[in-house]
Motif scaffolding. Structure first.
Motif, short mmCIF file in Angstrom:
data_model
loop_
_atom_site.label_atom_id
_atom_site.label_comp_id
_atom_site.label_asym_id
_atom_site.label_seq_id
_atom_site.Cartn_x
_atom_site.Cartn_y
_atom_site.Cartn_z
N GLU A 205 95.20 78.29 33.26
CA GLU A 205 95.98 79.46 32.84
C GLU A 205 97.41 79.33 33.36
OE1 GLU A 205 94.18 83.07 34.00
OE2 GLU A 205 92.28 82.71 32.93
N GLY A 206 98.32 79.86 32.54
CA GLY A 206 99.71 79.92 32.97
C GLY A 206 99.95 81.04 33.96
N ILE A 207 101.19 81.14 34.40
CA ILE A 207 101.56 82.10 35.44
C ILE A 207 102.63 83.04 34.89
CG2 ILE A 207 102.47 82.37 37.78
CD1 ILE A 207 101.52 79.51 38.34
N MET A 208 102.47 84.32 35.18
CA MET A 208 103.48 85.33 34.85
C MET A 208 104.03 85.91 36.14
SD MET A 208 102.25 87.45 31.51
CE MET A 208 103.81 88.31 31.59
N ILE B 180 106.03 81.85 33.19
CA ILE B 180 106.92 82.78 32.49
C ILE B 180 107.45 83.78 33.51
CG2 ILE B 180 107.12 84.43 30.61
CD1 ILE B 180 106.57 81.55 29.75
N ARG B 181 108.74 83.79 33.65
CA ARG B 181 109.40 84.67 34.62
C ARG B 181 110.18 85.75 33.87
NH1 ARG B 181 111.54 84.18 40.02
NH2 ARG B 181 113.36 85.53 40.28
N VAL B 182 109.97 87.00 34.24
CA VAL B 182 110.65 88.15 33.63
C VAL B 182 111.53 88.80 34.69
CG1 VAL B 182 110.38 90.31 32.37
CG2 VAL B 182 108.68 88.49 32.09
N ASP B 183 112.82 88.68 34.52
CA ASP B 183 113.80 89.30 35.43
C ASP B 183 114.34 90.57 34.78
OD1 ASP B 183 113.77 87.30 37.49
OD2 ASP B 183 114.82 85.99 36.09
N VAL B 184 114.18 91.69 35.46
CA VAL B 184 114.63 92.99 34.96
C VAL B 184 115.73 93.48 35.88
CG1 VAL B 184 113.95 95.33 34.34
CG2 VAL B 184 112.33 93.46 34.05
N HIS B 185 116.88 93.77 35.29
CA HIS B 185 118.05 94.24 36.05
C HIS B 185 118.38 95.67 35.62
CE1 HIS B 185 118.93 90.11 37.44
NE2 HIS B 185 118.55 89.76 36.22
N MET B 186 118.49 96.55 36.60
CA MET B 186 118.87 97.94 36.34
C MET B 186 120.40 98.03 36.36
SD MET B 186 115.90 99.22 36.01
CE MET B 186 114.21 98.86 36.46
N GLN C 275 115.48 89.50 31.06
CA GLN C 275 115.66 88.10 30.68
C GLN C 275 114.38 87.35 31.00
OE1 GLN C 275 118.46 86.33 29.23
NE2 GLN C 275 116.78 84.87 29.04
N VAL C 276 113.86 86.64 29.99
CA VAL C 276 112.63 85.87 30.15
C VAL C 276 113.00 84.39 30.16
CG1 VAL C 276 110.35 85.37 29.20
CG2 VAL C 276 111.32 87.66 28.96
N SER C 277 112.41 83.66 31.09
CA SER C 277 112.63 82.22 31.19
C SER C 277 111.29 81.55 31.48
CB SER C 277 113.64 81.89 32.30
OG SER C 277 113.20 82.39 33.55
N GLY C 278 111.23 80.23 31.22
CA GLY C 278 109.99 79.49 31.45
C GLY C 278 110.25 78.12 32.04
N GLU C 279 109.33 77.64 32.85
CA GLU C 279 109.43 76.32 33.44
C GLU C 279 108.03 75.77 33.68
OE1 GLU C 279 111.22 76.23 37.24
OE2 GLU C 279 110.11 77.99 38.01
N TYR D 95 117.29 83.36 23.19
CA TYR D 95 115.96 83.95 23.06
C TYR D 95 115.48 84.47 24.41
CZ TYR D 95 115.39 82.08 18.34
OH TYR D 95 115.52 81.83 17.01
N GLY D 96 114.87 85.66 24.37
CA GLY D 96 114.30 86.22 25.59
C GLY D 96 115.20 87.16 26.34
N CYS D 97 116.35 87.52 25.78
CA CYS D 97 117.27 88.44 26.44
C CYS D 97 117.28 89.75 25.66
CB CYS D 97 118.67 87.85 26.50
SG CYS D 97 119.87 88.91 27.35
N CYS D 98 116.99 90.85 26.35
CA CYS D 98 116.90 92.16 25.71
C CYS D 98 117.68 93.18 26.54
CB CYS D 98 115.43 92.59 25.57
SG CYS D 98 115.21 94.19 24.77
N PHE D 99 118.34 94.07 25.82
CA PHE D 99 119.15 95.11 26.45
C PHE D 99 118.68 96.45 25.89
CE2 PHE D 99 122.92 97.82 26.72
CZ PHE D 99 123.31 97.61 28.02
N VAL D 100 118.26 97.38 26.77
CA VAL D 100 117.69 98.66 26.35
C VAL D 100 118.52 99.79 26.93
CG1 VAL D 100 115.69 100.20 26.54
CG2 VAL D 100 115.35 97.77 26.10
#
Length: 425
Positions: A73-76, A132-138, A58-62, A43-48
């Protein structure tokens, strides 16, 4: 490493094609490239894929401590990476101007627009919240990285599921997916960025510019909007000033494109959900053809001893059947096949040809002997005896006709001479 500049001829060709409302890939002025959205096994992995531009999110949480000014409030957190694999102009471990601009635009698009309910990420006020951490790889750069990154990020956030949490006294218990179903994020709306490129001081406009079109453009306008036609963020870069009419025109075009992309994301999420419920293949990794090395893998086959006697009886019956009753399979030439009732034909092609030639020569000799016997019976054969060998000369029909004519003419000549002699007597 800097980009290789375009030549003057190529630059003039691109600008002239844009003036004639033509693009290199055959698109119209307001057309997007082919968009493809896939999700990973987790869950949380998307390829466009946007044309040849490829982005993975890729989205991850801790669980972390909250900020002092916002304890409930949470953190993005957003992180972009421009690896040299995407383009030779990108340097690893160095923040370029493009990377900083893309990162800021993503934060404005998602964090400032309040698209995610950050208060729902709070576990214990002032102590534990979800980050919530969003890692975007080109993965490949062919223009319009911002649109591809925003689509991948929002699709990954919608696909992400965080673990369920329970509180017992002062302890926080994080349950595994086997114990409790993970919980999706509460998302209010989906902001999507649409990029416009202007050429020749804003005279010409293109949607979704490719990498070569970005090199010759004069200005760039990025509008982040949701399907409710609410502008989440807007940013312009370039050396020209845009008029109010141009911005309004771009916003109308962006509203149409955002609604189409939002429908595509929802369909992709529904398809992934149904595939996971059905237990079928899900994720782009499973859809790709895989060639795995199975040399060290041991395949375990189930051994059933119940019907061992029946199998033995069947094998004995098949062995007792004569080969004539079995269906013979004619192998292909050059293929060896050995088995009961089958003939091995490997390497026997030349022998068969020799046997055919020998049989043909025997047939020719028999035919010659038959002709000789018939001609001997008719008397057309002249035999010349020799001391050691007897040679047989076969006269052809034409030659025999000539001999008969000569003999008949000689007999006709002999007839009148004899009559004259008798008269004289």
């Amino acid at each position: 490493m800097k980009e290789t500049p375009l030549s003057n001829c190529e630059r003039d060709f691109l600008l002239k094609a844009i003036q004639e409302k033509k693009r290199l890939d055959g698109r119209e002025t307001y057309d997007y490239r082919k968009l493809k959205i896939m999700f990973g096994t987790d869950y949380g992995c998307c390829f466009v894929e946007l044309g040849k531009t490829r982005v993975m999110a890729q989205v991850s949480g801790e669980l972390v401590a909250p900020k002092d000014n916002r304890p409930n409030e949470g953190i993005m957190f957003f992180s972009l990476e421009l690896s040299p694999m995407a383009s030779p102009s990108f340097e690893h471990g160095r923040q370029s101007e493009l990377l900083v601009k893309l990162n800021r635009q993503l934060e404005r698009c998602f964090r400032n627009s309040k698209c995610i309910d950050t208060e729902s990420l709070c576990v214990v006020s002032g102590e534990k919240v979800w980050q919530i951490r969003v890692d975007v790889h080109m993965l490949n750069h062919d223009g319009n990285l911002m649109d591809a990154a925003s689509i991948a990020a929002i699709a990954a956030l919608c696909h992400f599921r965080r673990p369920d949490v329970g509180i017992q006294g002062d302890e926080v218990i994080v349950y595994s997916p086997e114990e409790r179903d993970p919980i999706p994020l509460s998302i209010y709306h989906m902001p999507i960025s649409v990029t416009f490129a202007f050429f020749q001081q804003g005279t010409y406009l293109l949607v979704d510019p490719c990498e070569r079109e970005e090199r010759v453009m004069d200005s760039l306008l990025m509008i982040a909007m949701n399907k409710h036609r609410e502008i989440c963020s807007i940013q312009s870069s370039g050396g020209i000033m845009l008029l109010k009419e141009q911005v309004m025109r771009c916003s109308k075009i962006a509203s149409v494109k955002v609604s189409e992309i939002t429908e595509l994301i929802t369909k992709a999420l529904e398809n992934d959900k149904t595939a996971r419920k059905a237990g079928g293949k899900c994720g782009f990794a499973e859809s790709m053809p895989q060639e795995r090395i199975t040399a060290l893998k041991k395949e375990e086959t189930s051994v059933e001893m119940t019907d061992a006697t029946e199998r033995a009886n069947n094998i004995i019956l098949e062995a007792e059947v004569p080969p004539q009753t079995q269906s013979l399979v004619v192998p292909l030439p050059g293929m060896g096949q050995v088995g009961q009732g089958l003939k091995n034909r490997q390497g026997l092609e030349e022998d068969e040809q020799d046997e055919e030639e020998a049989s043909n020569s025997d047939e020719d000799q028999e035919a010659v002997m038959e002709v000789e016997t018939t001609q001997k019976a008719q008397g057309d054969v002249v035999e010349i005896s020799d001391s050691e060998e007897d040679e047989v000369v076969i006269l052809q029909p034409e030659k025999t006709d000539r001999v008969q004519k000569k003999t008949s003419s000689s007999s006709q000549l002999k007839g009148p001479k004899a009559s004259k002699k008798q008269q004289r007597k």
